[in-house]
Design an enzyme around this catalytic site. Structure first.
Site, PDB file in Angstrom:
ATOM      1  N   ARG A 102      15.183   1.764  -6.240  1.00  0.00           N
ATOM      2  CA  ARG A 102      15.798   1.637  -4.802  1.00  0.00           C
ATOM      3  C   ARG A 102      17.089   0.807  -5.051  1.00  0.00           C
ATOM      4  O   ARG A 102      16.822  -0.404  -5.811  1.00  0.00           O
ATOM      5  CB  ARG A 102      14.738   0.850  -3.917  1.00  0.00           C
ATOM      6  CG  ARG A 102      15.374   0.357  -2.900  1.00  0.00           C
ATOM      7  CD  ARG A 102      14.076  -0.178  -2.093  1.00  0.00           C
ATOM      8  NE  ARG A 102      13.535   0.746  -1.114  1.00  0.00           N
ATOM      9  CZ  ARG A 102      12.875   0.708   0.061  1.00  0.00           C
ATOM     10  NH1 ARG A 102      12.912  -0.517   0.743  1.00  0.00           N
ATOM     11  NH2 ARG A 102      12.326   1.792   0.399  1.00  0.00           N
ATOM     12  N   HIS A 129      17.023   8.616   2.047  1.00  0.00           N
ATOM     13  CA  HIS A 129      15.905   8.017   1.611  1.00  0.00           C
ATOM     14  C   HIS A 129      14.870   9.384   1.831  1.00  0.00           C
ATOM     15  O   HIS A 129      14.042   9.664   2.583  1.00  0.00           O
ATOM     16  CB  HIS A 129      15.519   7.252   2.943  1.00  0.00           C
ATOM     17  CG  HIS A 129      14.282   6.283   2.541  1.00  0.00           C
ATOM     18  ND1 HIS A 129      13.624   6.426   1.593  1.00  0.00           N
ATOM     19  CD2 HIS A 129      13.668   5.304   3.215  1.00  0.00           C
ATOM     20  CE1 HIS A 129      12.584   5.494   1.499  1.00  0.00           C
ATOM     21  NE2 HIS A 129      12.407   4.819   2.632  1.00  0.00           N
ATOM     22  N   GLN A 132      10.813   9.355   2.100  1.00  0.00           N
ATOM     23  CA  GLN A 132      10.450   8.964   3.481  1.00  0.00           C
ATOM     24  C   GLN A 132      10.445  10.206   4.204  1.00  0.00           C
ATOM     25  O   GLN A 132       9.608  10.511   4.993  1.00  0.00           O
ATOM     26  CB  GLN A 132      11.462   8.033   4.253  1.00  0.00           C
ATOM     27  CG  GLN A 132      11.070   7.651   5.546  1.00  0.00           C
ATOM     28  CD  GLN A 132       9.744   6.954   5.761  1.00  0.00           C
ATOM     29  OE1 GLN A 132       9.543   5.734   5.017  1.00  0.00           O
ATOM     30  NE2 GLN A 132       8.900   7.476   6.404  1.00  0.00           N
ATOM     31  N   ASP A 221      14.422   4.196  13.934  1.00  0.00           N
ATOM     32  CA  ASP A 221      14.429   3.277  12.915  1.00  0.00           C
ATOM     33  C   ASP A 221      15.189   2.140  13.223  1.00  0.00           C
ATOM     34  O   ASP A 221      15.748   1.946  14.465  1.00  0.00           O
ATOM     35  CB  ASP A 221      15.310   3.937  11.826  1.00  0.00           C
ATOM     36  CG  ASP A 221      15.286   3.284  10.448  1.00  0.00           C
ATOM     37  OD1 ASP A 221      14.501   2.283  10.299  1.00  0.00           O
ATOM     38  OD2 ASP A 221      15.884   3.742   9.364  1.00  0.00           O
ATOM     39  N   CYS A 261      10.117   4.832  10.796  1.00  0.00           N
ATOM     40  CA  CYS A 261       9.746   4.902   9.133  1.00  0.00           C
ATOM     41  C   CYS A 261       9.155   3.444   8.730  1.00  0.00           C
ATOM     42  O   CYS A 261       8.551   3.239   7.850  1.00  0.00           O
ATOM     43  CB  CYS A 261      10.835   5.279   8.407  1.00  0.00           C
ATOM     44  SG  CYS A 261      12.470   4.542   8.759  1.00  0.00           S
ATOM     45  N   ARG A 289       2.945   8.458   2.925  1.00  0.00           N
ATOM     46  CA  ARG A 289       3.767   8.022   1.620  1.00  0.00           C
ATOM     47  C   ARG A 289       3.150   8.267   0.457  1.00  0.00           C
ATOM     48  O   ARG A 289       3.657   8.671  -0.547  1.00  0.00           O
ATOM     49  CB  ARG A 289       4.533   6.571   2.013  1.00  0.00           C
ATOM     50  CG  ARG A 289       5.350   6.471   3.107  1.00  0.00           C
ATOM     51  CD  ARG A 289       6.879   7.319   2.996  1.00  0.00           C
ATOM     52  NE  ARG A 289       7.633   6.925   1.799  1.00  0.00           N
ATOM     53  CZ  ARG A 289       8.438   6.015   1.565  1.00  0.00           C
ATOM     54  NH1 ARG A 289       8.376   5.015   2.721  1.00  0.00           N
ATOM     55  NH2 ARG A 289       8.930   5.662   0.395  1.00  0.00           N
TER      56      ARG A 289
HETATM   57  N1   CP Z   1      10.180   2.874   5.088  1.00  0.00           N
HETATM   58  C1   CP Z   1      10.242   2.294   4.031  1.00  0.00           C
HETATM   59  O1   CP Z   1      11.099   2.585   3.059  1.00  0.00           O
HETATM   60  O2   CP Z   1       9.445   1.046   4.113  1.00  0.00           O
HETATM   61  P1   CP Z   1       9.794  -0.098   2.928  1.00  0.00           P
HETATM   62  O3   CP Z   1      11.003  -0.289   3.277  1.00  0.00           O
HETATM   63  O4   CP Z   1       8.863  -0.948   3.240  1.00  0.00           O
HETATM   64  O5   CP Z   1       9.376   0.377   1.654  1.00  0.00           O
END
Ligand code: CP
Length: 307
Positions: A102, A129, A132, A221, A261, A289
């Site tokens: 990430r 992403h 997700q 989002d 998300c 997830r």
């Molecule tokens: N949706 C998502 O990626 O959540 P986090 O940022 O908590 O990992």
């Protein structure tokens, strides 16, 4: 599947079918699932941004498949002191069996994957992403038993990583995606080019009530993605008409499902009465997830998975 999962663009319909089948089995059987796909494998997790869902679901998922997750804050690595991405990728490839990353700039992830000899999985960049959104497709499939022809309305910042990935997913899965935002937050022009839509239909509609009309799913989002905190006041003002509230929901199909998300800023992009309503499937999305990422890890790392 290809070596890496950097964007939904690397995923085929066959990959999606394989992920869905395996994730369904892993979800049903959870701790009784018999195959230890990651036995003896160590998976690095390099995170330079906060995370609740992605971090925990990957760590738990890796352990449930008998692998060993190693969480690495970017600042704990020599990367934070100037070691190159290339050297880091080459060295970590000698120890690890895969790496989940990430980070901020998507190009950093692409650079890492270019030099890594092991699979690299995108756990969110400023642009995309994929974990997700593949999970979101799986969640829609669970509810609707199809993806083709589903009408999905996305409200809010239509140029963020979630929206970009949804566009790629709509192309792949034949979804009718209506993105709704002010002009300033509309999707990049190339994404609206009819020649680039694949099996999907992708439309930008600035009127939120029109966009929500007869939608099977409404997705939103946060308005202020990580890294955009300085723009908080103006984003909250400009995106206010795109809040997912009972009025917007009333324009959609009577059986509409609400997606987010997470993390949510309740009272901003979505109201409490909508996110907590029986139409909301946001916590199913969050749970999925775990199952979907386990399936992705198995398909990337265990050659025996499909045999
Ligand atoms: N949706 C998502 O990626 O959540 P986090 O940022 O908590 O990992």
């Amino acid at each position: 599947m290809q070596k890496d999962l950097l964007t939904v663009e690397e995923v085929t319909r066959q990959d999606l079918d394989n992920i869905f089948k395996l994730a369904t089995k892993m979800k049903l059987e959870r701790l009784d699932y018999p195959v230890r796909h990651l036995a003896g494998k160590s998976i690095g997790m390099i995170f330079s941004k906060s995370s609740t869902r992605t971090r925990v679901s990957f760590e738990v998922g890796i352990r449930e498949l008998d692998g060993f997750p190693i969480f690495l804050d970017q600042n704990d690595l020599q990367l934070g002191r100037g070691e190159t991405i290339k050297d880091t990728a080459l060295v970590l490839s000698r120890y690890l069996h895969a790496v989940v990353i990430r980070t901020h700039e998507h190009e950093e992830l692409v650079e890492f994957a270019k030099f890594a000899h092991i699979p690299v999985i995108n756990a969110l960049t400023n642009m995309f992403h994929p974990c997700q959104i593949i999970t979101d497709l799986f969640t829609i499939f669970e509810y609707s038993e199809r993806l083709d022809g589903i009408k999905l309305c996305y409200m809010g910042d239509c140029a963020n990583n979630t929206a970009n990935s949804l566009i790629l997913a709509a192309r792949l899965a034949g979804i009718e995606l209506i993105l709704s935002s002010p002009e300033k937050y509309k999707p990049r022009t190339s994404y609206l080019d009819p020649d680039s839509m694949g099996a999907g239909k992708i439309v930008w509609e600035p009127d939120p009530m029109k966009a929500a009309e007869n939608a099977d799913y409404i997705y939103t989002d946060v308005w202020v993605s990580m890294g955009y905190e300085k723009e908080e006041k103006e984003r909250n003002r400009e995106l206010r008409p795109y809040q997912v509230n009972p009025k917007i929901v009333s324009a959609a199909s009577p059986s509409v499902k609400i997606m987010h998300c997470l993390p949510a800023r309740r009272g901003e992009e979505i109201t409490d009465d909508v996110i907590d309503s029986h139409k909301s499937i946001v916590f199913d999305q969050a749970e999925n997830r775990l199952h979907v990422q386990k399936a992705i890890l198995a398909l990337l790392l265990d050659e025996e998975t499909l045999k």
